[in-house]
Design a protein around this motif. Sequence first.
Motif, PDB file in Angstrom:
ATOM      1  N   PRO A  33      -2.567  -5.013  -5.489  1.00  0.00           N
ATOM      2  CA  PRO A  33      -2.246  -3.713  -4.870  1.00  0.00           C
ATOM      3  C   PRO A  33      -3.461  -3.021  -4.270  1.00  0.00           C
ATOM      4  O   PRO A  33      -3.343  -2.353  -3.230  1.00  0.00           O
ATOM      5  CB  PRO A  33      -1.667  -2.909  -6.048  1.00  0.00           C
ATOM      6  N   GLY A  43       2.208   3.430   0.294  1.00  0.00           N
ATOM      7  CA  GLY A  43       2.787   3.177  -1.015  1.00  0.00           C
ATOM      8  C   GLY A  43       4.098   2.415  -0.937  1.00  0.00           C
ATOM      9  O   GLY A  43       4.356   1.516  -1.743  1.00  0.00           O
ATOM     10  N   SER A  44       4.942   2.757   0.038  1.00  0.00           N
ATOM     11  CA  SER A  44       6.220   2.062   0.173  1.00  0.00           C
ATOM     12  C   SER A  44       6.015   0.615   0.618  1.00  0.00           C
ATOM     13  O   SER A  44       6.752  -0.282   0.181  1.00  0.00           O
ATOM     14  CB  SER A  44       7.124   2.795   1.172  1.00  0.00           C
ATOM     15  N   GLY A  47       4.860  -1.226  -2.450  1.00  0.00           N
ATOM     16  CA  GLY A  47       6.013  -1.437  -3.321  1.00  0.00           C
ATOM     17  C   GLY A  47       6.888  -2.579  -2.845  1.00  0.00           C
ATOM     18  O   GLY A  47       7.392  -3.369  -3.648  1.00  0.00           O
ATOM     19  N   TYR A  50       5.215  -5.833  -3.677  1.00  0.00           N
ATOM     20  CA  TYR A  50       5.373  -6.111  -5.111  1.00  0.00           C
ATOM     21  C   TYR A  50       6.786  -6.611  -5.402  1.00  0.00           C
ATOM     22  O   TYR A  50       6.985  -7.536  -6.196  1.00  0.00           O
ATOM     23  CB  TYR A  50       5.085  -4.842  -5.911  1.00  0.00           C
ATOM     24  N   PHE A 226       1.932   0.106  -9.886  1.00  0.00           N
ATOM     25  CA  PHE A 226       1.121   1.199  -9.345  1.00  0.00           C
ATOM     26  C   PHE A 226       0.055   1.715 -10.308  1.00  0.00           C
ATOM     27  O   PHE A 226      -0.534   2.759 -10.047  1.00  0.00           O
ATOM     28  CB  PHE A 226       2.037   2.351  -8.906  1.00  0.00           C
ATOM     29  N   GLY A 346       9.875  -1.932  -7.402  1.00  0.00           N
ATOM     30  CA  GLY A 346       8.919  -2.055  -6.307  1.00  0.00           C
ATOM     31  C   GLY A 346       9.359  -1.287  -5.076  1.00  0.00           C
ATOM     32  O   GLY A 346       8.599  -0.505  -4.502  1.00  0.00           O
ATOM     33  N   GLY A 350       7.993   2.476  -4.899  1.00  0.00           N
ATOM     34  CA  GLY A 350       7.026   2.684  -3.821  1.00  0.00           C
ATOM     35  C   GLY A 350       7.350   3.909  -2.993  1.00  0.00           C
ATOM     36  O   GLY A 350       6.460   4.679  -2.601  1.00  0.00           O
ATOM     37  N   GLU A 354       5.022   7.347  -2.830  1.00  0.00           N
ATOM     38  CA  GLU A 354       4.502   7.804  -1.547  1.00  0.00           C
ATOM     39  C   GLU A 354       5.014   9.196  -1.179  1.00  0.00           C
ATOM     40  O   GLU A 354       4.253  10.033  -0.681  1.00  0.00           O
ATOM     41  CB  GLU A 354       4.898   6.812  -0.449  1.00  0.00           C
TER      42      GLU A 354
END
Length: 397
Positions: A33, A43-44, A47, A50, A226, A346, A350, A354
């Motif tokens: 990450p 962040g999305s 995710g 992941y 995260f 994920g 995410g 975010e």
Amino acid sequence: MKIKPMAEPDIQWLRSFTFTVYGTSVLVSSYFPLFYAQLGFTGSQIGLLYALGPMISLLSNLLWSLASDRYKTIKRILMILLAGQAALAFLLSESTAFSAIIAVITAFYFFYYPVFPLSDTIVISTANRHRINFISIRLFGSVGFAVFAIVIGYVLDRVGSAKTMWVEMAVAGLALLLVLWVKDQPAALAKMNLSGIWAILKQKELLWFFGCVFCLAIGMRMNDAFLAISLKELGAGENLIGWAMLASSLSEIPVFIYLSFHGDKYKELPLLLFASLLFAVRFFLMGLTQSAYGILLIQMMHGLTFGVFYVTAIRMLTRLIPEQFRATGMALYTIMWSSLSGLLSGTFGGIVFEQLGRPIFYWVAMGSSVVAFIGFASRYLVRRANLSKPAGLDEEA
């Protein structure tokens, strides 16, 4: 039982391999990450990357297990998987576009996820063959995770997150070298009995258990995805992230050992209630703290949360599922605990991280743990109300 002198090299090489292969787990779960973040991904997007892993694992675990069964070898399959990881890590090191990363990481996960169930299989087979405790070998995986968490953290703190994939190539290459000396276990893997799915789905208690596991897993997978990003957001360097991984991995070792030998003293449902409640407290504190060192201290709760849950859940599964359907039940459990929960945590996690920020993100994880706690508690109350009924599947806790 004492290991025979001729068996000692087999055991030691397998311990060394188990110790090393979990170094790749440290990288994928904690430092990948950060690699994505330094490329500028949101962040999305992180995710989503992941979540691809659990989705791919649904297919890859089955296909590579079938290949191992078909060719009566685990060692050679592990060699292929580790070589594939190293090659794809090189391609990842040369990729920067999000679309290219998605394509390569999908292939990487295809070679990454099956390593661990196959490694556990060869460890169990070897332990049974030499009549020693499985934990005496598998424990080296937890120790390896802890050691690599610190070492990798310090290395990446010096060279930067951009070199993450080169470290992954080195660790996968070392594991590939060690597996050459591991004695193969050609025994066929347990086949998944598709007819057993219907027999399992008819057991209401097992369906309830899977539902609670799924809710609990969502929070844990959100944290897995995260944690490193959260620490980085609070100003932590890669070395402190390594210490956080060390705290969690070391905390589970004494819990595993204690419950493996003394867990039968405690009933399952109270232990699951205890674990799910502590998960909720853990994630509440994670959302509350504004300090990277605070997160490090909270990570020490990992042993009493995941450690208690994992050992108790496996124990409960072996009681609820008939032996002839054990492989099917374990496959369904893995889907709930790892694959489906990882896919949801994920993608959904995410977006939450975010759009709403870290505190809300962890309080959502806390909420999923509370739902699991309520589920376990409701079953516990039903059990107490039915104590006077004849003994059966639903009577024993």
